[in-house]
Scaffold this motif. Sequence first.
Motif, mmCIF file in Angstrom:
data_model
loop_
_atom_site.group_PDB
_atom_site.id
_atom_site.type_symbol
_atom_site.label_atom_id
_atom_site.label_comp_id
_atom_site.label_asym_id
_atom_site.label_seq_id
_atom_site.Cartn_x
_atom_site.Cartn_y
_atom_site.Cartn_z
ATOM 1 N N MET A 112 59.195 13.343 17.059
ATOM 2 C CA MET A 112 58.743 13.342 18.457
ATOM 3 C C MET A 112 58.282 11.962 18.916
ATOM 4 O O MET A 112 58.171 11.710 20.115
ATOM 5 N N GLU A 113 57.981 11.082 17.972
ATOM 6 C CA GLU A 113 57.529 9.720 18.279
ATOM 7 C C GLU A 113 56.317 9.732 19.215
ATOM 8 O O GLU A 113 56.306 9.116 20.286
ATOM 9 N N LEU A 114 55.291 10.441 18.789
ATOM 10 C CA LEU A 114 54.078 10.550 19.599
ATOM 11 C C LEU A 114 53.259 9.271 19.608
ATOM 12 O O LEU A 114 52.232 9.199 20.286
ATOM 13 N N ASN A 115 53.708 8.280 18.876
ATOM 14 C CA ASN A 115 53.063 6.968 18.911
ATOM 15 C C ASN A 115 53.601 6.104 20.043
ATOM 16 O O ASN A 115 53.182 4.960 20.219
ATOM 17 N N THR A 116 54.537 6.652 20.828
ATOM 18 C CA THR A 116 55.137 5.910 21.940
ATOM 19 C C THR A 116 54.848 6.598 23.266
ATOM 20 O O THR A 116 54.626 7.811 23.324
ATOM 21 N N ILE B 279 56.964 7.034 25.763
ATOM 22 C CA ILE B 279 58.077 7.934 26.091
ATOM 23 C C ILE B 279 57.969 9.228 25.295
ATOM 24 O O ILE B 279 58.171 10.328 25.830
ATOM 25 N N GLY B 280 57.626 9.113 24.016
ATOM 26 C CA GLY B 280 57.495 10.302 23.176
ATOM 27 C C GLY B 280 56.411 11.242 23.662
ATOM 28 O O GLY B 280 56.596 12.464 23.695
ATOM 29 N N VAL B 281 55.273 10.683 24.062
ATOM 30 C CA VAL B 281 54.166 11.505 24.554
ATOM 31 C C VAL B 281 54.546 12.200 25.860
ATOM 32 O O VAL B 281 54.268 13.392 26.053
ATOM 33 N N LYS B 282 55.190 11.482 26.775
ATOM 34 C CA LYS B 282 55.585 12.083 28.054
ATOM 35 C C LYS B 282 56.555 13.239 27.846
ATOM 36 O O LYS B 282 56.428 14.301 28.466
ATOM 37 N N LYS B 283 57.534 13.045 26.984
ATOM 38 C CA LYS B 283 58.498 14.118 26.709
ATOM 39 C C LYS B 283 57.800 15.327 26.088
ATOM 40 O O LYS B 283 58.078 16.477 26.450
ATOM 41 N N ALA B 284 56.888 15.063 25.156
ATOM 42 C CA ALA B 284 56.170 16.154 24.495
ATOM 43 C C ALA B 284 55.304 16.919 25.487
ATOM 44 O O ALA B 284 55.250 18.157 25.458
ATOM 45 N N GLN B 285 54.622 16.200 26.380
ATOM 46 C CA GLN B 285 53.779 16.852 27.380
ATOM 47 C C GLN B 285 54.602 17.770 28.282
ATOM 48 O O GLN B 285 54.179 18.887 28.601
ATOM 49 N N GLU B 286 55.767 17.305 28.685
ATOM 50 C CA GLU B 286 56.634 18.125 29.542
ATOM 51 C C GLU B 286 57.078 19.392 28.822
ATOM 52 O O GLU B 286 57.078 20.486 29.399
ATOM 53 N N LYS B 287 57.457 19.258 27.547
ATOM 54 C CA LYS B 287 57.892 20.428 26.781
ATOM 55 C C LYS B 287 56.747 21.412 26.571
ATOM 56 O O LYS B 287 56.934 22.627 26.655
ATOM 57 N N PRO C 88 49.817 5.959 21.852
ATOM 58 C CA PRO C 88 50.149 4.769 22.644
ATOM 59 C C PRO C 88 49.029 4.403 23.615
ATOM 60 O O PRO C 88 48.121 5.193 23.874
ATOM 61 N N LEU C 89 49.116 3.206 24.162
ATOM 62 C CA LEU C 89 48.145 2.776 25.162
ATOM 63 C C LEU C 89 48.230 3.673 26.395
ATOM 64 O O LEU C 89 49.323 4.085 26.799
ATOM 65 N N PRO C 90 47.108 3.978 27.017
ATOM 66 C CA PRO C 90 47.134 4.792 28.241
ATOM 67 C C PRO C 90 47.735 4.003 29.396
ATOM 68 O O PRO C 90 47.513 2.796 29.521
ATOM 69 N N ASN C 91 48.494 4.679 30.241
ATOM 70 C CA ASN C 91 49.068 4.016 31.413
ATOM 71 C C ASN C 91 48.308 4.351 32.689
ATOM 72 O O ASN C 91 48.727 3.990 33.785
ATOM 73 N N LEU C 92 47.185 5.061 32.534
ATOM 74 C CA LEU C 92 46.327 5.397 33.669
ATOM 75 C C LEU C 92 44.940 4.811 33.453
ATOM 76 O O LEU C 92 44.480 4.673 32.312
ATOM 77 N N CYS C 93 44.255 4.500 34.543
ATOM 78 C CA CYS C 93 42.882 4.012 34.444
ATOM 79 C C CYS C 93 41.961 5.165 34.042
ATOM 80 O O CYS C 93 42.364 6.327 34.020
#
Length: 384
Positions: A39-43, A45-53, A305-310
């Motif tokens: 799932m590459e939850l360290n990235t 893209i991986g986290v976003k895909k996992a959240q959607e699923k 991964p680093l957060p992309n939101l404040c």
Amino acid sequence: MTVFGCNDCFGCANLRKSSYCIFNKQYKKTDYEEQIKEMELNTVIGVKKAQEKVREFWKTQPNKYHQGLKNLNSTGSYVTNCKNVNDSYLIRESENMRYCQYMQMPKNKECYDTTIWGANMELHYETCLSGENSYNLKFCVNCWPACRDDEYCMDLFSSSDCFGCIGLKKKQYCILNKQYSKEEYKTLVPKIKKHMDEMPYIDSQSLVYKYGEFFPSDFSLYGYNNTIAMQHFPITEEEAKKKGYTWIEVPRGEYAITKKIFELPDSIEEVNDSILKEVIECENCKNAYRILENELIFLRNEKLPLPNLCHDCRYERRINDRLKIQLYGRSCMCAGNVDSTGIYKNTIEHFHGDKPCEEKFKTGYNLDSKEIVYCEKCYQQEVY
């Protein structure tokens, strides 16, 4: 979504005492670890895909109408270990209360229309930010600890029998911060209440405030948009001002952005300590934020991964995933062998057989929500 006594599970719902499951599917430990790695939850893209699923899967699983445990004759959301607590929100180990919220410090009783925080408080009516062994407070704000028999007071500390006072410490029989004898106090307070009824305060919206009403919103030091009211009852600035509420835009500092979101490394392994010096632009609100040292240590330890939101946008995202304070009258969505949408198939025959369940309840899931909502009995038969 809820799981009970589980460990090493991902994206699951309604499981009990399970391990190494992904979307409720059982795996061997080695296979589970391999699936998680893929799932590459360290990235990002991986986290976003996992959240959607995960969110899509959760929509296919039943939710208990009430988020809480071990209650008797109680309604509301996030109410736990309570008795006769109704139309309330985030309450723990309390009894005989209604229209109360954010009181998770036990044990409280006999309160009505009270907000924040608790810790052995009793007989509170229309109070806020009060608690810790306080007793019989009415229309008070931030009065604690061990305050008793106070009305229309703010910021009292261990004081009792005070009326219309502010900022007192260990005082008794005071009116508008002036000291009186017990006899004088008992004589004057009824006269003041009568005067409040005869000459009530009328606010900018022509609302009449006699004795027995909380402080008018005109007196608030905060903007509507800066309070938790905005989380549960969001309105625009124009709507707020029409209702007479203050609206305050808190000025933000101006910072020179040094990193855009698309410039951030995709995986945490690519991040070096220089990120601590960067000023990053939030993907959502475009405000600036930084990564703190302890935050970076946490992300590395958890391989996230680093957060992309404040920080503010991350907070709002978490809050939006939580049920709101409003309750709605609904019926159980169990239609017999499946839910009423046909998405979820029951795993066991329920007490009502193949006929639709007729249970009705109050729930924090609104009528337009996409969640499958079951009554207590139907949910328990599926989960337990």
